[in-house]
Design a protein around this motif. Sequence first.
Motif, PDB file in Angstrom:
ATOM      1  N   UNK A 232       0.805  -1.205   0.000  1.00  0.00           N
ATOM      2  CA  UNK A 232       0.000   0.000   0.000  1.00  0.00           C
ATOM      3  C   UNK A 232       0.844   1.263   0.000  1.00  0.00           C
ATOM      4  N   UNK A 233       0.189   2.387   0.194  1.00  0.00           N
ATOM      5  CA  UNK A 233       0.868   3.677   0.197  1.00  0.00           C
ATOM      6  C   UNK A 233       0.960   4.272   1.603  1.00  0.00           C
ATOM      7  N   UNK A 234       0.008   3.991   2.460  1.00  0.00           N
ATOM      8  CA  UNK A 234      -0.012   4.550   3.809  1.00  0.00           C
ATOM      9  C   UNK A 234      -0.235   3.443   4.829  1.00  0.00           C
ATOM     10  N   UNK A 235       0.159   3.706   6.055  1.00  0.00           N
ATOM     11  CA  UNK A 235      -0.068   2.800   7.165  1.00  0.00           C
ATOM     12  C   UNK A 235      -0.802   3.540   8.275  1.00  0.00           C
ATOM     13  N   UNK A 236      -1.564   2.791   9.045  1.00  0.00           N
ATOM     14  CA  UNK A 236      -2.399   3.367  10.100  1.00  0.00           C
ATOM     15  C   UNK A 236      -1.880   2.863  11.447  1.00  0.00           C
ATOM     16  N   UNK A 237      -1.731   3.781  12.407  1.00  0.00           N
ATOM     17  CA  UNK A 237      -1.318   3.392  13.748  1.00  0.00           C
ATOM     18  C   UNK A 237      -1.915   4.376  14.754  1.00  0.00           C
ATOM     19  N   UNK A 238      -1.889   3.975  16.025  1.00  0.00           N
ATOM     20  CA  UNK A 238      -2.399   4.833  17.099  1.00  0.00           C
ATOM     21  C   UNK A 238      -1.237   5.551  17.762  1.00  0.00           C
ATOM     22  N   UNK A 245      -5.698   8.173  15.977  1.00  0.00           N
ATOM     23  CA  UNK A 245      -5.159   7.358  14.890  1.00  0.00           C
ATOM     24  C   UNK A 245      -4.571   8.274  13.832  1.00  0.00           C
ATOM     25  N   UNK A 246      -3.371   7.960  13.410  1.00  0.00           N
ATOM     26  CA  UNK A 246      -2.665   8.782  12.433  1.00  0.00           C
ATOM     27  C   UNK A 246      -2.349   7.933  11.207  1.00  0.00           C
ATOM     28  N   UNK A 247      -2.253   8.618  10.060  1.00  0.00           N
ATOM     29  CA  UNK A 247      -1.887   8.001   8.795  1.00  0.00           C
ATOM     30  C   UNK A 247      -0.487   8.484   8.417  1.00  0.00           C
ATOM     31  N   UNK A 248       0.372   7.536   8.079  1.00  0.00           N
ATOM     32  CA  UNK A 248       1.745   7.856   7.722  1.00  0.00           C
ATOM     33  C   UNK A 248       2.148   7.081   6.482  1.00  0.00           C
ATOM     34  N   UNK A 249       3.087   7.605   5.708  1.00  0.00           N
ATOM     35  CA  UNK A 249       3.603   6.828   4.576  1.00  0.00           C
ATOM     36  C   UNK A 249       4.274   5.547   5.042  1.00  0.00           C
ATOM     37  N   UNK A 250       4.184   4.521   4.222  1.00  0.00           N
ATOM     38  CA  UNK A 250       4.750   3.224   4.576  1.00  0.00           C
ATOM     39  C   UNK A 250       6.264   3.303   4.555  1.00  0.00           C
ATOM     40  N   UNK A 251       6.890   2.869   5.662  1.00  0.00           N
ATOM     41  CA  UNK A 251       8.340   2.816   5.768  1.00  0.00           C
ATOM     42  C   UNK A 251       8.741   1.475   6.369  1.00  0.00           C
ATOM     43  N   UNK A 252       9.668   0.799   5.704  1.00  0.00           N
ATOM     44  CA  UNK A 252      10.174  -0.474   6.181  1.00  0.00           C
ATOM     45  C   UNK A 252      11.643  -0.306   6.554  1.00  0.00           C
ATOM     46  N   UNK A 253      11.926  -0.445   7.837  1.00  0.00           N
ATOM     47  CA  UNK A 253      13.316  -0.369   8.283  1.00  0.00           C
ATOM     48  C   UNK A 253      14.069  -1.619   7.850  1.00  0.00           C
TER      49      UNK A 253
END
Length: 285
Positions: A232-238, A245-253
């Motif tokens: 996807x393009x965004x990820x959802x987390x609290x 709840x905030x929406x952020x761009x997907x980032x994989x460390x």
Amino acid sequence: MNRILSSLVKNTIAHVFKRSLRVTNIVSSVDSGKGNDPYKSKDPCAEKDVSSDKVQLEKGFALQPIDVKSWTLRKHDNAARQRLYEFGLYVAACLPKFVQKIQMTHTDELEILVTPEGVFCVLSFMAHHQNACFGQCALVTAVDVPTRVYRFEVAYILRSFRFATKATVKTYTDELTPLHSAYELWHGVNWYERETYDMFGIIFTHHPDLRRLLTDYGFTGHPLRKDFPQVGYTEVRYDDELKKIVYEPVEFAQEYRSFQLQSPWTYYREFHEGYNCPPAPPKKT
């Protein structure tokens, strides 16, 4: 009723195409003792030297009977299959401007391939005509093939309670060409078309409430498209600090991409060279 419909179909097709249909008499009983062919034609125009596993087909209106000699596969009802195919020809004869092709699937189901501008006319014919009476649209779905000019193939699966049969109406479109909604014919397609719009991005005109159905508000993209990334393009987390709840761009460390084969359910370590064997001690010089 089936005989009346069959004669009506043949008369209409013969009048439109100026061709004569072959009247076939398909025997449904199987003579298992003598090994005779259960699908023998009584057409006097048929050749006499036709083998038992072939049937004389005249001018392409009679389907080749299917005889599967197996105890596990479902047997084909060739008489019902022929009647359903003749009904498809009848629809093509009534709507020659919109119907492009008639075909039968391996499961003896009818498929009617139509143009995008004529999908509502064909669906209206299937719903209201007295010889069709398809009173339910069981499903609306699509398939994405990006290599095609019209990448989306949309399918309407219809059911007729009067004749106890099922048919599929298929059409094609792209990202910008809308299709006429079938909500006026069957109100149950409201959610089906909303789901198709949400997953594929196909636009339906004359729809009372064309909104996303499965994804969240403000979702970017359409998940069932082939060019949509798997993550996807965004990820959802609290967020504990913001308490929302905030929406952020997907980032994989990088550490999340380093997998360790330490699970007891992973058998790959049994075949990995050097996985279980400790390295050899260095030689003393």
